[in-house]
Scaffold this motif. Structure first.
Motif, mmCIF file in Angstrom:
data_model
loop_
_atom_site.group_PDB
_atom_site.id
_atom_site.type_symbol
_atom_site.label_atom_id
_atom_site.label_comp_id
_atom_site.label_asym_id
_atom_site.label_seq_id
_atom_site.Cartn_x
_atom_site.Cartn_y
_atom_site.Cartn_z
ATOM 1 N N ARG A 27 -76.750 3.149 2.629
ATOM 2 C CA ARG A 27 -76.100 2.607 1.424
ATOM 3 C C ARG A 27 -74.656 3.084 1.401
ATOM 4 N N ASN A 51 -68.965 4.875 -9.988
ATOM 5 C CA ASN A 51 -68.630 3.558 -9.448
ATOM 6 C C ASN A 51 -67.403 3.673 -8.568
ATOM 7 N N ILE A 65 -68.036 -5.095 -2.450
ATOM 8 C CA ILE A 65 -69.271 -4.508 -2.988
ATOM 9 C C ILE A 65 -69.395 -4.707 -4.492
ATOM 10 N N ARG A 66 -68.301 -4.987 -5.190
ATOM 11 C CA ARG A 66 -68.374 -5.224 -6.640
ATOM 12 C C ARG A 66 -69.150 -6.484 -6.965
ATOM 13 N N GLN A 68 -71.698 -7.359 -5.093
ATOM 14 C CA GLN A 68 -73.023 -7.104 -4.546
ATOM 15 C C GLN A 68 -73.682 -6.066 -5.447
ATOM 16 N N ASP A 69 -74.090 -4.948 -4.888
ATOM 17 C CA ASP A 69 -74.771 -3.903 -5.666
ATOM 18 C C ASP A 69 -73.897 -2.668 -5.846
ATOM 19 N N ALA A 72 -74.498 1.014 -4.427
ATOM 20 C CA ALA A 72 -75.884 0.936 -3.949
ATOM 21 C C ALA A 72 -76.062 -0.160 -2.902
ATOM 22 N N THR A 73 -74.987 -0.841 -2.524
ATOM 23 C CA THR A 73 -75.062 -1.904 -1.528
ATOM 24 C C THR A 73 -75.683 -1.376 -0.235
ATOM 25 N N SER A 74 -76.694 -2.090 0.261
ATOM 26 C CA SER A 74 -77.385 -1.711 1.490
ATOM 27 C C SER A 74 -76.528 -2.012 2.707
#
Length: 90
Positions: A27, A51, A65-66, A68-69, A72-74
């Protein structure tokens, strides 16, 4: 899993002038934690209140990534994580 992290010029003093570093993690948050262990002080430049700092853009394979997750983006083996400072002007 190996992730290539592209470091912007402004942060290179923290990474001993390295443009690219290879890190392990699944992550984005793990990558940042591992980077901070190896290059102390880099996390505070990237993360605020859990964040991504609002003046730092983080991309995984050209995807912000904002949208996405967030942190925590995989990640998958071979992904490229790019850190870019936000640019403002008028």
């Amino acid at each position: 899993m190996s992730i290539t992290v592209i470091i912007p010029t402004i942060l290179r003093p923290l990474t001993h002038q390295q443009k690219h570093i290879d890190m392990e993690g699944s992550r984005v948050s793990e990558i940042i934690d591992h980077m901070d262990q190896q290059y102390p002080g880099i996390k505070e430049k990237l993360v605020a209140n859990g964040n991504a700092h609002r003046f730092i853009n983080i991309y995984v394979n050209d995807n912000d990534i904002r949208f996405q997750d967030g942190l925590a983006t995989s990640l998958r083996d071979g992904d490229v994580l790019t850190i870019l400072p936000a640019v403002a002007g008028g």
